[in-house]
Scaffold this active site. Structure first.
Site, PDB file in Angstrom:
ATOM      1  N   ASP A 111     -22.295 -36.672 -51.946  1.00 47.47           N
ATOM      2  CA  ASP A 111     -21.711 -35.852 -52.802  1.00 47.47           C
ATOM      3  C   ASP A 111     -20.357 -36.476 -53.127  1.00 47.47           C
ATOM      4  O   ASP A 111     -19.717 -36.876 -52.378  1.00 47.47           O
ATOM      5  CB  ASP A 111     -21.644 -34.438 -52.305  1.00 47.47           C
ATOM      6  CG  ASP A 111     -23.207 -33.756 -52.143  1.00 47.47           C
ATOM      7  OD1 ASP A 111     -23.993 -34.503 -52.783  1.00 47.47           O
ATOM      8  OD2 ASP A 111     -23.373 -32.872 -51.438  1.00 47.47           O
TER       9      ASP A 111
ATOM     10  N   TYR B  83     -22.896 -35.623 -39.627  1.00 46.13           N
ATOM     11  CA  TYR B  83     -21.646 -35.052 -40.648  1.00 46.13           C
ATOM     12  C   TYR B  83     -20.808 -33.982 -39.869  1.00 46.13           C
ATOM     13  O   TYR B  83     -21.293 -33.390 -38.742  1.00 46.13           O
ATOM     14  CB  TYR B  83     -22.252 -34.368 -41.920  1.00 46.13           C
ATOM     15  CG  TYR B  83     -23.097 -35.176 -42.587  1.00 46.13           C
ATOM     16  CD1 TYR B  83     -22.833 -35.667 -43.915  1.00 46.13           C
ATOM     17  CD2 TYR B  83     -24.314 -35.232 -42.177  1.00 46.13           C
ATOM     18  CE1 TYR B  83     -23.541 -36.637 -44.646  1.00 46.13           C
ATOM     19  CE2 TYR B  83     -25.359 -35.898 -43.058  1.00 46.13           C
ATOM     20  CZ  TYR B  83     -24.884 -36.494 -44.272  1.00 46.13           C
ATOM     21  OH  TYR B  83     -25.754 -37.159 -45.076  1.00 46.13           O
TER      22      TYR B  83
ATOM     23  N   ASP C  84     -21.191 -26.114 -52.973  1.00 45.74           N
ATOM     24  CA  ASP C  84     -19.968 -26.727 -52.686  1.00 45.74           C
ATOM     25  C   ASP C  84     -18.892 -26.228 -53.397  1.00 45.74           C
ATOM     26  O   ASP C  84     -18.774 -25.435 -54.496  1.00 45.74           O
ATOM     27  CB  ASP C  84     -20.246 -28.135 -52.643  1.00 45.74           C
ATOM     28  CG  ASP C  84     -20.399 -28.832 -53.815  1.00 45.74           C
ATOM     29  OD1 ASP C  84     -19.737 -28.194 -54.959  1.00 45.74           O
ATOM     30  OD2 ASP C  84     -20.716 -29.996 -54.060  1.00 45.74           O
TER      31      ASP C  84
ATOM     32  N   ARG D 149     -25.406 -28.787 -47.699  1.00 39.88           N
ATOM     33  CA  ARG D 149     -25.243 -27.623 -48.596  1.00 39.88           C
ATOM     34  C   ARG D 149     -26.146 -26.642 -48.206  1.00 39.88           C
ATOM     35  O   ARG D 149     -25.797 -25.413 -48.188  1.00 39.88           O
ATOM     36  CB  ARG D 149     -24.947 -28.015 -50.019  1.00 39.88           C
ATOM     37  CG  ARG D 149     -24.111 -28.831 -50.499  1.00 39.88           C
ATOM     38  CD  ARG D 149     -23.918 -29.336 -51.788  1.00 39.88           C
ATOM     39  NE  ARG D 149     -24.858 -30.343 -52.176  1.00 39.88           N
ATOM     40  CZ  ARG D 149     -25.450 -30.535 -53.239  1.00 39.88           C
ATOM     41  NH1 ARG D 149     -25.374 -29.772 -54.449  1.00 39.88           N
ATOM     42  NH2 ARG D 149     -26.437 -31.507 -53.532  1.00 39.88           N
TER      43      ARG D 149
END
Length: 328
Positions: free
Chosen positions: A47, A75, A89, A183
């Site tokens: 992203d 992550y 987000d 997300r």
């Protein structure tokens, strides 16, 4: 007659530390331009808000982009609580707010436990998945309604650990299978805590075999190159040295060494027999040629129970082009 590609015939993998605010494609195009590479591809988009590990494949390494796309990722993320946003987000518009309960480690761990292992995940509406030929984020921007639940799929959360938390946020460490949306995971965890949430910060620490300590920034590449403009006099040696070998994309695949004569046979579509392979078939093996004190990756092949090797993907090796001529 095929038209010759413009650029340098350079191959390898560069692990970029993607900056926030830049799309993965923009990073790809910048790297391709800096190297003046004929071919380039990335291994799964991050992203725009995300930072961290983005492997860029140049030349023959692009043949293994899908393998890296299918690999596990790791992550760290900050989940901001108390709000939900249309993009899930920090870049999105606030579309809802909620109270945040008093959090404890025990409460958070109970929520996280629900999302470890194989889970069913619904992707964000703002994603690159397609519906009737159009990307979901395009439909969302056009206001087109569709059943996002129909896009639900199975993913695996290998690790989900709490790094820290405050009154209105969680910091998580996540290792997951391909296709996982952090997300969506953040929204789901927040919901399990009785509130709303979105991704405020996202950083990728690994993608397949590539780790954060292998990264280099675009700024560092520019600095090493010594100039932004490319010309016939440009010295690429300092940045070429930062490329990881193509074989690093398939290091987990068993290796079979071949001779120069066997390499010639493979080059022209003939099968070869591997020595001392026993009777165990291998669906994938990587073929290596040791020549002139160097090791060259020739491609990916299959090994059957009789020891017969059939080439499935050939890697072009410019250094060997004069040697791999058909002598039969």
């Amino acid at each position: 007659m095929a038209r010759k590609r413009k650029g340098r015939e350079i191959s390898g993998i560069l692990v970029i530390d993607k900056p926030s605010g830049m799309t993965s494609n923009a990073v790809l195009q910048k790297v391709k331009w800096l190297y003046q590479a004929q071919k380039a591809g990335h291994t799964g988009a991050l992203d725009p808000i995300a930072t961290g590990v983005l492997p860029i494949c140049l030349g023959e390494a692009t043949k293994f982009s899908q393998r890296l796309l299918d690999s596990d990722k790791r992550y760290t993320t900050r989940v901001q609580l108390g709000e939900t946003r249309d993009t899930a987000d920090i870049e999105g518009k606030v579309v809802g707010t909620s109270e945040i309960p008093v959090l404890t480690t025990e409460i958070i761990e109970s929520a996280l436990a629900q999302y470890r292992g194989e889970i069913t995940q619904t992707p964000p509406i703002y994603s690159a998945l397609k519906h009737q030929g159009k990307k979901l984020y395009e439909l969302a921007r056009e206001g087109v309604e569709f059943d996002i639940a129909s896009k639900a799929r199975q993913v695996t959360i290998h690790k989900l650990e709490l790094i820290g938390f405050g009154a209105d946020y969680l910091d998580l460490d996540v290792t997951c299978s391909k296709g996982t949306y952090i997300r969506s995971l953040s929204e789901d965890v927040a919901k399990s805590l009785g509130t709303m949430g979105y991704v405020a910060v996202l950083r990728r620490l690994s993608a397949g075999p590539y780790e954060a300590d292998m990264m280099i920034t675009i700024e560092d590449i520019i600095r090493l190159k010594g100039q932004e403009e490319s010309s016939p006099e440009t010295d690429y040696s300092s940045i070429d040295e930062r490329l990881l070998p193509t074989y690093t994309a398939i290091e987990s695949v068993p290796i079979i060494q071949v001779t120069l004569d066997q390499a010639r046979d493979l080059q022209f579509g003939r099968t070869i027999t591997a020595p001392d392979t026993g009777d165990r078939p291998l669906p994938q093996v990587q073929l290596r040629l040791e020549y002139d004190q160097c090791s060259y990756l020739l491609g990916i092949a299959e090994l059957d129970a009789k020891g017969v090797i059939s080439l499935k993907r050939l890697v072009k090796v410019p250094e060997l082009e004069g040697l791999l001529t058909d002598s039969q």
